[in-house]
Every structure is written in C-alpha cells, then in structure tokens.
Motif scaffolding. Structure first.
Motif, PDB file in Angstrom:
ATOM      1  N   CYS A 211       4.323  55.816  58.340  1.00  0.00           N
ATOM      2  CA  CYS A 211       3.462  54.632  58.401  1.00  0.00           C
ATOM      3  C   CYS A 211       2.712  54.349  57.102  1.00  0.00           C
ATOM      4  CB  CYS A 211       2.462  54.773  59.550  1.00  0.00           C
ATOM      5  SG  CYS A 211       3.229  54.706  61.189  1.00  0.00           S
ATOM      6  N   VAL A 212       2.476  55.358  56.261  1.00  0.00           N
ATOM      7  CA  VAL A 212       1.636  55.123  55.079  1.00  0.00           C
ATOM      8  C   VAL A 212       2.403  55.190  53.768  1.00  0.00           C
ATOM      9  CG1 VAL A 212      -0.356  56.061  56.302  1.00  0.00           C
ATOM     10  CG2 VAL A 212       0.963  57.547  54.788  1.00  0.00           C
ATOM     11  N   CYS A 213       3.654  55.631  53.788  1.00  0.00           N
ATOM     12  CA  CYS A 213       4.405  55.724  52.528  1.00  0.00           C
ATOM     13  C   CYS A 213       4.577  54.341  51.907  1.00  0.00           C
ATOM     14  CB  CYS A 213       5.779  56.357  52.770  1.00  0.00           C
ATOM     15  SG  CYS A 213       5.732  58.154  52.883  1.00  0.00           S
ATOM     16  N   GLY A 214       4.253  54.235  50.617  1.00  0.00           N
ATOM     17  CA  GLY A 214       4.349  52.971  49.905  1.00  0.00           C
ATOM     18  C   GLY A 214       3.130  52.092  50.023  1.00  0.00           C
ATOM     19  N   TYR A 215       2.097  52.538  50.744  1.00  0.00           N
ATOM     20  CA  TYR A 215       0.870  51.773  50.927  1.00  0.00           C
ATOM     21  C   TYR A 215      -0.302  52.514  50.275  1.00  0.00           C
ATOM     22  CZ  TYR A 215       3.414  48.882  54.257  1.00  0.00           C
ATOM     23  OH  TYR A 215       4.326  48.037  54.838  1.00  0.00           O
ATOM     24  N   PRO A 216      -1.429  51.830  50.045  1.00  0.00           N
ATOM     25  CA  PRO A 216      -2.566  52.504  49.383  1.00  0.00           C
ATOM     26  C   PRO A 216      -3.066  53.752  50.092  1.00  0.00           C
ATOM     27  CG  PRO A 216      -2.890  50.127  49.386  1.00  0.00           C
ATOM     28  CD  PRO A 216      -1.669  50.383  50.220  1.00  0.00           C
ATOM     29  N   ARG A 217      -2.906  53.809  51.401  1.00  0.00           N
ATOM     30  CA  ARG A 217      -3.394  54.990  52.123  1.00  0.00           C
ATOM     31  C   ARG A 217      -2.606  56.243  51.771  1.00  0.00           C
ATOM     32  NH1 ARG A 217      -5.398  55.246  58.367  1.00  0.00           N
ATOM     33  NH2 ARG A 217      -6.904  53.815  57.462  1.00  0.00           N
ATOM     34  N   GLN A 218      -1.427  56.110  51.200  1.00  0.00           N
ATOM     35  CA  GLN A 218      -0.649  57.293  50.807  1.00  0.00           C
ATOM     36  C   GLN A 218      -1.406  58.116  49.775  1.00  0.00           C
ATOM     37  OE1 GLN A 218       3.222  56.433  49.228  1.00  0.00           O
ATOM     38  NE2 GLN A 218       3.838  58.582  49.075  1.00  0.00           N
ATOM     39  N   GLN A 219      -2.161  57.455  48.887  1.00  0.00           N
ATOM     40  CA  GLN A 219      -2.950  58.194  47.906  1.00  0.00           C
ATOM     41  C   GLN A 219      -4.097  58.945  48.565  1.00  0.00           C
ATOM     42  OE1 GLN A 219      -1.723  58.289  44.909  1.00  0.00           O
ATOM     43  NE2 GLN A 219      -0.147  56.749  45.399  1.00  0.00           N
ATOM     44  N   VAL A 220      -4.620  58.377  49.642  1.00  0.00           N
ATOM     45  CA  VAL A 220      -5.701  59.061  50.364  1.00  0.00           C
ATOM     46  C   VAL A 220      -5.160  60.287  51.084  1.00  0.00           C
ATOM     47  CG1 VAL A 220      -7.478  58.782  52.149  1.00  0.00           C
ATOM     48  CG2 VAL A 220      -6.908  56.868  50.627  1.00  0.00           C
ATOM     49  N   ARG A 221      -4.001  60.160  51.703  1.00  0.00           N
ATOM     50  CA  ARG A 221      -3.391  61.289  52.412  1.00  0.00           C
ATOM     51  C   ARG A 221      -2.754  62.307  51.465  1.00  0.00           C
ATOM     52  NH1 ARG A 221      -6.163  60.803  56.903  1.00  0.00           N
ATOM     53  NH2 ARG A 221      -5.576  59.030  58.209  1.00  0.00           N
ATOM     54  N   LYS A 222      -2.541  61.915  50.225  1.00  0.00           N
ATOM     55  CA  LYS A 222      -1.954  62.798  49.205  1.00  0.00           C
ATOM     56  C   LYS A 222      -0.545  63.243  49.590  1.00  0.00           C
ATOM     57  CE  LYS A 222      -6.467  64.490  47.664  1.00  0.00           C
ATOM     58  NZ  LYS A 222      -7.330  65.687  47.439  1.00  0.00           N
ATOM     59  N   TYR A 223       0.239  62.296  50.115  1.00  0.00           N
ATOM     60  CA  TYR A 223       1.636  62.574  50.440  1.00  0.00           C
ATOM     61  C   TYR A 223       2.487  62.352  49.197  1.00  0.00           C
ATOM     62  CZ  TYR A 223       0.310  62.454  55.376  1.00  0.00           C
ATOM     63  OH  TYR A 223      -0.274  62.718  56.595  1.00  0.00           O
ATOM     64  N   LYS A 224       3.375  63.277  48.931  1.00  0.00           N
ATOM     65  CA  LYS A 224       4.238  63.190  47.754  1.00  0.00           C
ATOM     66  C   LYS A 224       5.701  63.167  48.199  1.00  0.00           C
ATOM     67  CE  LYS A 224       0.963  65.753  44.839  1.00  0.00           C
ATOM     68  NZ  LYS A 224       0.756  66.931  43.960  1.00  0.00           N
ATOM     69  N   GLY A 225       6.545  62.776  47.288  1.00  0.00           N
ATOM     70  CA  GLY A 225       7.971  62.763  47.587  1.00  0.00           C
ATOM     71  C   GLY A 225       8.529  61.365  47.688  1.00  0.00           C
ATOM     72  N   VAL A 226       8.159  60.638  48.735  1.00  0.00           N
ATOM     73  CA  VAL A 226       8.652  59.281  48.972  1.00  0.00           C
ATOM     74  C   VAL A 226       7.527  58.308  48.659  1.00  0.00           C
ATOM     75  CG1 VAL A 226       9.634  57.689  50.659  1.00  0.00           C
ATOM     76  CG2 VAL A 226      10.207  60.127  50.756  1.00  0.00           C
ATOM     77  N   ASN A 227       7.774  57.403  47.717  1.00  0.00           N
ATOM     78  CA  ASN A 227       6.770  56.422  47.323  1.00  0.00           C
ATOM     79  C   ASN A 227       7.124  55.003  47.747  1.00  0.00           C
ATOM     80  OD1 ASN A 227       5.162  58.382  45.971  1.00  0.00           O
ATOM     81  ND2 ASN A 227       6.526  58.265  44.194  1.00  0.00           N
ATOM     82  N   SER A 228       8.306  54.802  48.280  1.00  0.00           N
ATOM     83  CA  SER A 228       8.717  53.474  48.718  1.00  0.00           C
ATOM     84  C   SER A 228       8.390  53.279  50.193  1.00  0.00           C
ATOM     85  CB  SER A 228      10.222  53.281  48.486  1.00  0.00           C
ATOM     86  OG  SER A 228      10.958  54.288  49.147  1.00  0.00           O
ATOM     87  N   ARG A 229       8.235  52.039  50.584  1.00  0.00           N
ATOM     88  CA  ARG A 229       7.888  51.728  51.965  1.00  0.00           C
ATOM     89  C   ARG A 229       9.096  51.910  52.885  1.00  0.00           C
ATOM     90  NH1 ARG A 229       4.223  46.201  51.225  1.00  0.00           N
ATOM     91  NH2 ARG A 229       2.652  47.146  49.827  1.00  0.00           N
ATOM     92  N   ILE A 230       8.811  52.444  54.053  1.00  0.00           N
ATOM     93  CA  ILE A 230       9.852  52.670  55.057  1.00  0.00           C
ATOM     94  C   ILE A 230       9.673  51.636  56.163  1.00  0.00           C
ATOM     95  CG2 ILE A 230      10.812  54.291  56.732  1.00  0.00           C
ATOM     96  CD1 ILE A 230       9.798  56.561  55.001  1.00  0.00           C
ATOM     97  N   PRO A 231      10.629  50.740  56.357  1.00  0.00           N
ATOM     98  CA  PRO A 231      10.479  49.733  57.427  1.00  0.00           C
ATOM     99  C   PRO A 231      10.545  50.391  58.805  1.00  0.00           C
ATOM    100  CG  PRO A 231      12.665  49.615  56.454  1.00  0.00           C
ATOM    101  CD  PRO A 231      11.890  50.576  55.607  1.00  0.00           C
ATOM    102  N   VAL A 232       9.734  49.890  59.706  1.00  0.00           N
ATOM    103  CA  VAL A 232       9.694  50.399  61.085  1.00  0.00           C
ATOM    104  C   VAL A 232       9.688  49.206  62.033  1.00  0.00           C
ATOM    105  CG1 VAL A 232       8.552  52.590  60.593  1.00  0.00           C
ATOM    106  CG2 VAL A 232       7.173  50.555  60.986  1.00  0.00           C
TER     107      VAL A 232
END
Length: 406
Positions: A211-232
């Motif tokens: 839900c957060v990959c590719g969005y500003p919240r990804q920096q808050v969660r500190k998720y690494k690896g996938v930086n592009s948005r995943i459609p759902v």
C-alpha cells in the motif's frame, strides 16, 4: 542465506520424496512444529535469485494437491509472502525471475476453483439478518423495529451472495492478476484460524508494503527494495483488511494497527469506497487504549450470547399489554382530585366542560364566554395572585375553564 538454512531446506526436499504413503499423515502433522524449517523457507522465498526457490515452489505445490489437509495448510501459510514477491518482481519488470512463483500461484488457483469431481465451484455467502440474533448482535439492543407489511414480508428471508464460477487461467496478466490474487487471498482468509503467528506477521507486513511503496509514506516506514507503485484493486484491499482484522485479536496488535493505517492511507488516495468503509468500521470498533502489547497471545471479543430460554421483550406490543393499558385508563378517577405540589403551592386542576351542554355545528364560530364565566375566571386569578400567609391552612383552589366543544 546462511548455510544452516540451506541444509535444513535441502533435507526437507529430500525427506518428502522418500516418504511412504502410510506416513504422510503423521509427517504432515509434525510439520507445523518445525519452526526452523518454516523460517528457512521464508528466507528462500524472499530471495528470487536463490537456486532453491524453484524446487521449494514445486514441493509446496505437491503438498497442496496431495489432498492432505495439513499439507494444504502448510502451503497456504506462505501465500502472503509469495504474493508480495510476485508483485515486487512484477513492479520491477523482471518477470523471468518470478516464473516458479507465478506457476505455484496459478496451480493453487486452478485447484481451488474446481471441486473433487472437476466441476467449477460456486461459492455462496449468506448475509445475516439484523432481525435475527447472532453471536455478534441482539435485535433488542438495536432498537424497536417497525412491524410494517414490508418488514413482515421480508422477515425470515435470507439474501445469498454468490461468487463464481471462476475461469481457469494459464498465465497471469495485468488484466487478470488481481482477480486471481484476490481469490487466493480469499482462500487464505478461509483458513485464518489455522495460520501460525509467522504467517499473520507476514500478512500485515506485506499489506503495508503493497500500500505504501512509491508513495511519501514509504520514507516514513523506511521500506527499501521496491520504490515503484504497485497497483491494487478494491476487492484485494478488502481481503487484506479481513486478515488484518483477525490479526488484531490474535497476538499481532501493533503490526495489524500499522497495516490497517497503511491500507486506509492507500484507500484514501485511490478513493476506493469498499476498503474505506471496511477500514473505518474496523477502526471505530477497536477498543481505545487497550491491547497495547502484541505478545499476549490470542485475545477474545466479548459478545452477547442469545439465551436458550425464550423471552419476550418488554417493549413488545402484545394483546396483554394493550389490555393492561386499557385497564389503567379506566382505573383513573373521573373527577381528577389528585393535585401536584410544587414546593408549598398547590397547582389547581383544570377540568373541561361545555358551557351549556350543547355543541355547535360544524363550521360555526365558537361563542364568546358568558359574562358570569368571565367574572368567575377573573375572581379565581385574583385569588391565586394574592400572597399566601400559611400554606398549611390554605384551602385547595380549583379553577374551572369552560370552553365550547366543537
């Protein structure tokens, strides 16, 4: 991946191949207690370039189509992690490294959409009626329900929602991807009560990542690896929320809360009404300031159980209640001698009579009060406005108001 994990996985791969059919049931029962093996399998799945990934996927598919219930659930527990790996590889446009995972997902999907005779399944779900009690609600606590003709005609009728038949798929494309994944997540949610804690943790984590990959919240969660948005899709998010809601009360409060916030965040961005409704309903039903720790194990939800003995609501309108109400009206005194005291002042009672015992015809104006009635009313008002000297010795004052009955 460490050499120890590699050795555990290789031993597991060779062990099942040499296992006789008479020992499959006992072997399947012992698998759920092998935490070291389960942890090593997660590490293999999380590495798309691992050489063990293809034989592991093949072994998991053999487990699923074996017909043994314990082996089927053993494969299902890795379903959220397999979905995340497939979506992450799809977002990076490297579909070749996810071939074995895609084949496993398609194999499980094609097995689930047919029954034992090979016919397509049609799943059904009965929507509960609020007029009938259940473990989740009592009709009496909702309030009075009007017994109209339309409500009585619908009473006892149940609405059934059907899903299927689903077509078989030979490959995953951008058009059918989330149709297949949503159905697989539905099968996973059907077996949630058998899923171990590690699987629930994986579900919450992959829900947040998707839900957060590719969005500003990804920096808050500190998720690494996938930086592009995943459609759902909206339906896929609703299925994620179903598993997250179960994780709330089964030892994963913190992870489930974070996952629900991320799903709600994505639903607001996508303007999906269904996940917005479900996520806000879950958020409103959660206890405030309770269950802060996620290591307390399984929790229970307090519900009101319908008693076995039959009972009648106090607010129900029955023939006895109507008869009793009629008796109470007849038992009231006709002259109305009771008076209400406010402090030391006695409020006079007003009785309604006609002036001359006659009625005026319809459409005629009411006659003016007679002069003696007006003088009588003025005298009563003057007496009521006089200061009282002794409330105990004050005689009871009656005021008579005369009107013309039409």
């Amino acid at each position: 991946m460490l050499a120890v994990d590699t050795g555990v996985v290789e031993e597991w791969l060779s062990e099942f191949k040499t296992l006789p059919e008479t020992c499959i049931s006992s072997y399947a029962t012992s698998l759920k207690d092998k935490t070291a093996l389960i942890s090593s399998l997660y590490k293999v799945i999380q590495e798309p370039q691992s050489e063990l990934l293809e034989p592991v996927c093949h072994q998991l598919f053999e487990f699923y189509r074996s017909g043994e219930e314990q082996l089927l659930r053993f494969t299902l527990q890795f379903l959220p992690e397999l979905m995340w790996c497939y979506l992450a590889v799809s977002a990076s446009r490297d579909l070749q490294s996810s071939g074995c995972i895609e084949a496993l997902l398609l194999g499980v999907y094609n097995l689930e959409i047919i029954d034992k005779e090979g016919h397509n399944k049609v799943l059904s779900f009965t929507i509960p009626s609020l007029s009938k009690p259940s473990v989740y609600h009592e009709p009496s606590s909702i309030g009075s329900m009007a017994l109209t003709e339309g409500a009585l005609s619908q009473h006892g009728l149940s609405r059934v929602v059907y899903s299927g038949p689903h077509p078989q798929r030979e490959m995953l494309t951008a058009q059918n991807r989330f149709e297949v994944l949503t159905f697989l997540l539905l099968c996973y949610n059907a077996a949630l009560s058998y899923m171990p804690a590690m699987s629930l943790q994986s579900l919450c984590q992959i829900s947040s990542r998707i839900c957060v990959c590719g969005y500003p919240r990804q920096q808050v969660r500190k998720y690494k690896g996938v930086n592009s948005r995943i459609p759902v899709s909206s339906e896929f998010m609703v299925q994620m929320l179903t598993g997250i809601y179960y994780a709330f009360y089964n030892g994963e409060w913190d992870l489930a809360r974070k996952a629900m916030d991320d799903v709600l965040y994505r639903a607001q961005l996508e303007l999906y009404p269904e996940p917005l409704l479900v996520a806000n309903a879950i958020k409103a039903s959660l206890p405030q300031g309770a269950m802060k720790s996620s290591k307390e194990g399984t929790r229970c939800i307090q519900v009101e159980i319908t008693p076995t003995s039959s009972r009648i609501s106090r607010n129900a309108v029955t023939s006895m209640s109507i008869r009793g109400h009629r008796w109470k009206r007849h038992e009231q005194p006709e002259n109305g001698n009771d008076a209400t005291e406010l402090g030391n002042f006695i409020i006079p009672e007003i009785s309604v009579t006609s002036v001359a015992g006659e009625r005026t015809g319809n459409g005629e104006k009411s006659r003016a009060l007679a002069e003696n009635d007006v003088q009588h009313l003025q005298g009563v008002q003057e007496t009521a406005t006089e200061p009282r000297t002794d409330s105990k010795g004050l005689p009871e004052i009656r005021r008579q108001k005369s009107i013309i009955l039409t």
